[in-house]
Design a protein around this motif. Structure first.
Motif, short mmCIF file in Angstrom:
data_model
loop_
_atom_site.label_atom_id
_atom_site.label_comp_id
_atom_site.label_asym_id
_atom_site.label_seq_id
_atom_site.Cartn_x
_atom_site.Cartn_y
_atom_site.Cartn_z
N ARG A 189 7.11 -5.34 -15.93
CA ARG A 189 7.42 -3.93 -15.65
C ARG A 189 7.38 -3.08 -16.92
O ARG A 189 7.83 -1.95 -16.93
N GLN A 190 6.82 -3.66 -18.00
CA GLN A 190 6.77 -2.94 -19.28
C GLN A 190 5.33 -2.83 -19.76
O GLN A 190 4.50 -3.70 -19.49
N GLU A 199 0.83 5.93 -5.60
CA GLU A 199 1.95 5.00 -5.43
C GLU A 199 1.66 4.01 -4.32
O GLU A 199 1.26 4.39 -3.22
N ALA A 200 1.84 2.73 -4.62
CA ALA A 200 1.60 1.68 -3.63
C ALA A 200 2.54 0.51 -3.89
O ALA A 200 2.75 0.12 -5.04
N LEU A 210 2.95 -0.35 -12.61
CA LEU A 210 2.99 0.98 -11.98
C LEU A 210 3.87 0.98 -10.73
O LEU A 210 3.88 1.96 -9.99
N GLY A 211 4.59 -0.12 -10.52
CA GLY A 211 5.60 -0.12 -9.46
C GLY A 211 5.31 -0.93 -8.22
O GLY A 211 6.11 -0.95 -7.29
N ALA A 212 4.17 -1.63 -8.17
CA ALA A 212 3.87 -2.45 -6.99
C ALA A 212 4.87 -3.60 -6.88
O ALA A 212 5.25 -4.22 -7.88
N GLU A 213 5.30 -3.86 -5.65
CA GLU A 213 6.21 -4.98 -5.41
C GLU A 213 5.46 -6.27 -5.13
O GLU A 213 5.99 -7.37 -5.33
N GLU A 214 4.22 -6.12 -4.66
CA GLU A 214 3.40 -7.30 -4.33
C GLU A 214 1.96 -7.01 -4.73
O GLU A 214 1.41 -5.97 -4.38
N VAL A 215 1.37 -7.92 -5.49
CA VAL A 215 -0.03 -7.77 -5.90
C VAL A 215 -0.79 -9.04 -5.56
O VAL A 215 -0.41 -10.14 -5.97
#
Length: 492
Positions: A46-47, A310-311, A333-338
């Motif tokens: 997340r960084q 945003e996704a 960029l904030g995705a919870e699942e990739v």
């Protein structure tokens, strides 16, 4: 996962064992490879901070002592710019870090960058005798990490010295494209005493190193410092200048009075799959996605005006380094699942092993032996899923990789809010179309001879615009050849 302190303690123990000893090949082979310290996966996902932290001095000296100093120097043959690898590693083994980086800079002015992003396991380390013994370029002497170490040491200790520049010749060289090939040409032509101007279409120089490779893999401050060093050498940069629109190449050579030009515009035209749904909202080329985040700092929502889509669930199609960069960027960029969708298996992935491992550590999920056949949208025209086919591997194709064969009736849906297509890039046709007499092949790659000279008088070319999508170091290798050709031509 060991901390940098723990890894350094291990290195100190190894250093104590070998210090002051005359090491033979057997003793060198017994030295354990030094692990690269890196940030905690859960935190770094997340960084934007750089993931790999670089060797400590003790680690670098220990790792350098693994080098067998082979008389035939096979590692050099794997380096596109022929860095004198055993020589610089020998200096690190003695603790002579400045001497080491000076040896590298005889042939490469971007060691901090190449040490981070080159596929060493397929190039120099792929030829290393130690790696051959272990049957793996990953277990070879860590040439790239050592290169990065001395480059960082030089910069952090303010030991950077500028190369010698020949007296002014009065000749002018135009470099089109400020990527690795263009910057290499600019440096070598400036050193020869020519006046060099680099023309860049974007608002910042650096090419793929600025817009494509993420901050967490290649900090932009390092790239900027290399560009600043070129400015100190007298190189001029004109950004927001699109050759072919702002001025044509012929105008530079006539109206603007340039005596020679180098074209290094890269491969910036994204490839798509040509399947239904690619025009839906939420479908991006990896090029656009990474450019918004990297060059335009879209991740910095408090300061950047760049909109970022945003996704929460993101799918990336592809198996190369760009796909890994896009997937890891999506997490940041904030995705919870990739999910990375790849139609072959892990063994066939062209991405660097280290990048695949870093992606997995950070939580990216790999969906092997699958490929999209349709992107699905909702009533608002936004992506809501992707229909994929399952595959099995058949016979090897021309590249040696086993070809994927679709399994009939295996269609299934993967839910997703965004799709990133990372299937490579082609050549932008603008420059060829606006320059009569500049020949290119059917794919838009500019045709060159062994000196990188094109069919157009006074014009050389190199990098991805010639090779297709390649690597930073291959582009630099082409730049070196082109600069030698330009310098020889201008010396007549």
């Amino acid at each position: 996962m060991n901390t940098i302190e723990e890894l350094n303690a291990i290195a100190r123990e190894e250093l104590a064992k070998i210090k002051g000893k005359e090491l033979g090949n057997k003793e060198r082979m017994a030295i354990p490879q030094q692990e690269m310290p890196s940030r905690n996966p859960k935190e770094r996902a997340r960084q934007m901070a750089e993931v790999a932290l670089g060797y400590t001095e003790e680690q670098a000296v220990v790792e350098a002592n693994r080098c067998l100093q082979c008389k035939n120097k096979p590692c050099i043959s794997g380096c596109p710019v022929n860095v004198q690898i055993p020589e610089f590693i020998a200096e690190i083994a003695k603790g002579e870090f400045k001497k080491a980086v000076d040896i590298i800079k005889q042939t490469s002015l971007l060691p901090a960058i190449c040490g981070r992003v080159c596929p060493q396991e397929k190039q120099c380390q792929g030829q290393c005798t130690v790696g051959k013994v272990y049957k793996s370029g990953e277990k070879a002497v860590s040439i790239g990490r050592l290169e990065r170490f001395v480059a960082d040491w030089e910069r952090e200790n303010k030991k950077v010295t500028m190369p010698e520049i020949a007296p002014k010749t009065g000749k002018k060289v135009a470099v089109i494209g400020a990527g690795p090939a263009g910057l290499t040409v600019a440096a070598d032509c400036a050193r020869a005493g020519h006046s060099v101007t680099v023309f860049e279409a974007f608002h910042k120089a650096g090419g793929v190193m600025m817009y494509g490779i993420p901050e967490f893999r290649l900090p932009k401050a390092i790239v900027q410092e290399e560009i600043d060093n070129l400015k100190k050498m007298g190189v001029d940069f004109e950004c927001n200048f699109l050759v072919g629109r702002t001025d044509t190449l012929d105008q530079l050579l006539t109206e603007k009075g340039f005596d020679a030009a180098f074209v290094g515009t890269g491969a910036g035209l994204p490839k798509f799959m040509n399947i239904p749904g690619e025009n839906l909202i939420g479908v991006f080329s990896a090029n656009e996605y990474l450019t918004r985040a990297n060059l335009m700092k879209g991740y910095d929502t408090a300061h950047a005006a760049t909109p970022i889509y945003e996704a929460k669930k993101v799918c990336v199609v592809g198996g190369g380094n760009v796909a890994m960069d896009a997937a890891r960027m999506a997490l940041r960029l904030g995705a919870e699942e990739v999910n990375v969708i790849y139609r072959r298996t892990r063994n066939e992935m062209p991405a660097r092993i280290e990048e695949i491992a870093h992606a997995e550590e950070e939580g990216v999920v790999f969906r092997f032996l699958e490929n999209p056949v349709e992107i699905l949208g909702n009533e608002e025209g936004k992506v809501c899923g992707v229909k994929v086919l399952s595959y099995e591997l058949g016979e090897p194709d021309a590249s040696g990789r086993r070809s994927p064969v679709a399994i009939k009736g295996s269609e299934h849906i993967v839910e997703t809010d965004a799709m990133i297509i990372a299937l490579g890039n082609g050549s932008n046709p603008l420059l060829v179309k606006t320059t009569p007499g500049l020949n290119a092949d059917a794919k838009g790659h500019i045709s060159v001879d062994e000196t990188q000279a094109t069919s157009h008088a006074k014009v050389w070319a190199g990098g991805d615009i010639v090779l297709g999508a390649a690597t930073v170091i291959l582009a630099m290798g082409e730049g070196r050849k082109a600069a030698a050709g330009i310098n020889a031509y201008l010396a007549k």
